[in-house]
Design an enzyme around this catalytic site. Structure first.
Site, mmCIF file in Angstrom:
data_model
loop_
_atom_site.group_PDB
_atom_site.id
_atom_site.type_symbol
_atom_site.label_atom_id
_atom_site.label_comp_id
_atom_site.label_asym_id
_atom_site.label_seq_id
_atom_site.Cartn_x
_atom_site.Cartn_y
_atom_site.Cartn_z
ATOM 1 N N ASP A 156 0.862 -1.183 0.000
ATOM 2 C CA ASP A 156 0.000 0.000 0.000
ATOM 3 C C ASP A 156 0.898 1.232 0.000
ATOM 4 O OD1 ASP A 156 -1.979 -1.887 0.255
ATOM 5 O OD2 ASP A 156 -3.079 -0.797 1.815
ATOM 6 N N LYS A 211 -6.648 3.478 -3.450
ATOM 7 C CA LYS A 211 -7.098 3.446 -2.053
ATOM 8 C C LYS A 211 -7.383 4.861 -1.573
ATOM 9 C CE LYS A 211 -5.227 2.185 2.527
ATOM 10 N NZ LYS A 211 -4.100 1.512 3.216
ATOM 11 N N LYS A 215 -9.967 0.350 -2.650
ATOM 12 C CA LYS A 215 -9.883 0.056 -1.214
ATOM 13 C C LYS A 215 -10.327 1.272 -0.423
ATOM 14 C CE LYS A 215 -6.683 -1.258 2.490
ATOM 15 N NZ LYS A 215 -5.334 -1.798 2.813
#
Length: 225
Positions: free
Chosen positions: A97, A160, A188
């Protein structure tokens, strides 16, 4: 009862069970792994320090090991982010991430942002999926859209919402990201998701993965021993 169990299983498989607090201890990380095994979460998401321990604890279980790159500010530079990615892969991470260079994105320096995302994607190629954190609370809707488009162009796997350090995910932001990437990328939602109802609203808005430190509260009960 079976339908309820199936719903919990499907939700659990969307959850990145997260512990990124600076004061997180090895004991707490081990508990995170035990909870992930108990509930069948998609992954644990931890700081790079704990990747190797999580990989050893979860090897063969089906629970992925996720870590963060350039976290939480996104301001470490392309070379550092690529180096972090390579080290995380060596330690056993299977999901990364990455925090985008938020200031560059806000300033419209899209070529630089595209280059750094591509650098991490290239480092992870064939070994880990890459989720790009845009930090949506700090961006206008137009900037969120531009960021998501850059993620597509760079070959990332997910876009995300945020780290949780500058604010939380919203249904509006999730919807913008989903409309921008279509079915090409995952979305996400992360930041401030502390209960099942909120998680389900994010999924309805277009999220395919949920990042949360309150994974057990989202599912309310384990579906497996």
């Amino acid at each position: 009862m079976r339908a309820k169990g199936e719903t919990l299983t499907r939700l659990a498989d969307c959850i990145d069970h997260t512990l990124l607090a600076p004061q997180a201890t090895p004991y707490e990380v081990d508990r995170l792994c035990r909870e992930a095994l108990c509930y069948g979460f998609k992954s644990v998401c931890v700081n790079p320090l704990y990747v190797r321990a999580c990989q050893q604890r979860l090897s063969g279980s089906g629970v992925e090991v996720c870590t963060v790159i350039g976290f939480p500010l996104g301001a470490t530079g392309l070379e550092n982010k690529a180096a972090e990615a390579r080290q995380a892969l060596e330690d056993g991470a299977t999901e990364l991430d990455m925090v985008v260079a938020i200031g560059l994105l806000k300033a419209g320096h899209t070529d630089a942002v595209l280059e750094e995302i591509r650098a991490v994607v290239e480092a992870a190629k064939g070994r880990a999926i890459v989720k790009v954190i845009l930090e949506t609370p700090l961006l206008s809707p137009e900037q969120q859209q531009v960021g998501a488009e850059l993620c597509k162009r760079a070959g990332a796997d997910f876009v995300k919402t945020c780290t949780g350090f500058a604010g939380g995910a919203t249904e509006e932001a999730v919807g913008i990201l989903r409309r921008t990437v279509g079915n090409e990328l995952g979305v996400k939602a992360s930041g401030g998701i502390r209960d099942r109802e909120t998680a389900m609203r994010m999924i309805a808005a277009g999220a395919s993965r949920i990042g949360a430190s309150a994974g057990p509260a989202l599912c309310r009960e384990p579906f497996a021993p």
